[in-house]
Design an enzyme around this catalytic site. Structure first.
Site, mmCIF file in Angstrom:
data_model
loop_
_atom_site.group_PDB
_atom_site.id
_atom_site.type_symbol
_atom_site.label_atom_id
_atom_site.label_comp_id
_atom_site.label_asym_id
_atom_site.label_seq_id
_atom_site.Cartn_x
_atom_site.Cartn_y
_atom_site.Cartn_z
ATOM 1 N N CYS A 79 0.832 -1.208 0.000
ATOM 2 C CA CYS A 79 0.000 0.000 0.000
ATOM 3 C C CYS A 79 0.874 1.270 0.000
ATOM 4 C CB CYS A 79 -1.002 -0.063 1.150
ATOM 5 S SG CYS A 79 -2.443 0.950 0.842
ATOM 6 N N HIS A 170 -3.300 -4.828 1.963
ATOM 7 C CA HIS A 170 -2.636 -5.069 3.256
ATOM 8 C C HIS A 170 -2.606 -6.566 3.566
ATOM 9 C CE1 HIS A 170 -2.264 -1.020 5.202
ATOM 10 N NE2 HIS A 170 -3.097 -0.707 4.217
ATOM 11 N N GLU A 172 -0.883 -8.174 5.565
ATOM 12 C CA GLU A 172 -0.549 -8.467 6.972
ATOM 13 C C GLU A 172 -1.787 -8.453 7.872
ATOM 14 O OE1 GLU A 172 -0.290 -5.693 5.434
ATOM 15 O OE2 GLU A 172 -0.764 -4.043 6.799
HETATM 16 N N1 GLN Z 1 -3.586 6.448 0.749
HETATM 17 C C1 GLN Z 1 -2.335 6.173 1.385
HETATM 18 C C2 GLN Z 1 -1.175 6.927 0.735
HETATM 19 O O1 GLN Z 1 -1.357 7.545 -0.260
HETATM 20 C C3 GLN Z 1 -2.033 4.684 1.395
HETATM 21 C C4 GLN Z 1 -3.043 3.962 2.247
HETATM 22 C C5 GLN Z 1 -2.518 2.732 2.907
HETATM 23 O O2 GLN Z 1 -1.319 2.492 2.994
HETATM 24 N N2 GLN Z 1 -3.433 1.968 3.447
HETATM 25 O O3 GLN Z 1 -0.090 6.874 1.221
#
Ligand code: GLN
Length: 193
Positions: A79, A170, A172
């Site tokens: 992410c 995610h 994890e």
């Molecule tokens: N929207 C977040 C970003 O731009 C990422 C979101 C996340 O890691 N769950 O960094």
């Protein structure tokens, strides 16, 4: 046993530690840049990429993280971690580590879908993987050495660029540690090379 670092500046750090340990390996939370010398691979967790970037600069991690890239140490960005690794972020002039040959878009699943779960087929990992997306990015474009591992509704959500793995979701946050195990196998392959 391999030693996997989890960048511990911000975000979902402990959950990655638990996933690594559930796979039978050693995890260390990276709080200072010198700890980066001790590890066989690094996970960059989810959280908020702009906040993580600020902390990377504040604690002077940037050169060492880029050096890990030069050493071709395996890295796994989840992410926000994927955003940190990407060579380009759509709509932004600045990149962060720029180590993975992909273009990403931030927050690309719309406002109503701030968070959701999806059943994914991930190449070489699992036919069914329950993926948790939270304000997730997706991969818009990949370079020629990049292998696409998973898509959701036609959008690339997991990919591998040689020693670098990235996913939009995610892994994890569930009990399915197969993607973490896939990364650990990448780390072991690198050590045995
Ligand atoms: N929207 C977040 C970003 O731009 C990422 C979101 C996340 O890691 N769950 O960094």
């Amino acid at each position: 046993m391999v030693k996997i670092g989890v960048l511990g500046l911000q975000g979902a750090v402990r959950e990655h530690v638990q996933a690594i340990e559930a796979c039978g390996e050693e995890a260390i939370i990276i709080k200072s840049k010198d700890q980066l010398d001790e590890i066989d691979g690094l996970i960059l967790p989810g959280g908020e990429s702009t906040t993580m970037r600020r902390l990377i600069d504040q604690y002077d991690f940037m050169d060492k993280l880029k050096h890990l890239g030069e050493l071709e140490k395996p890295m796994f960005g989840t992410c926000a971690g994927l955003i940190l690794l990407a060579k380009k972020i759509n709509g932004y002039d600045e990149t962060h580590l720029g180590l993975m040959d992909v273009v990403v878009e931030r927050n690309s699943f719309g406002r109503q879908k701030e968070s959701f779960e999806a059943d994914l087929a991930i190449l070489g990992v699992a036919d069914h993987f329950n993926a948790v997306f939270i304000r997730a990015p997706h991969i818009l474009e990949v370079g020629e050495n990049v292998e696409i591992l998973a898509k959701h509704n036609g959008r690339i959500v997991a990919a591998r660029d040689r020693h670098i793995l990235g996913c939009s979701f995610h892994p994890e946050l569930t009990d399915d540690h197969s993607l973490t195990q896939y990364f650990i196998n990448m780390v072991k392959e690198k050590i045995n090379k």
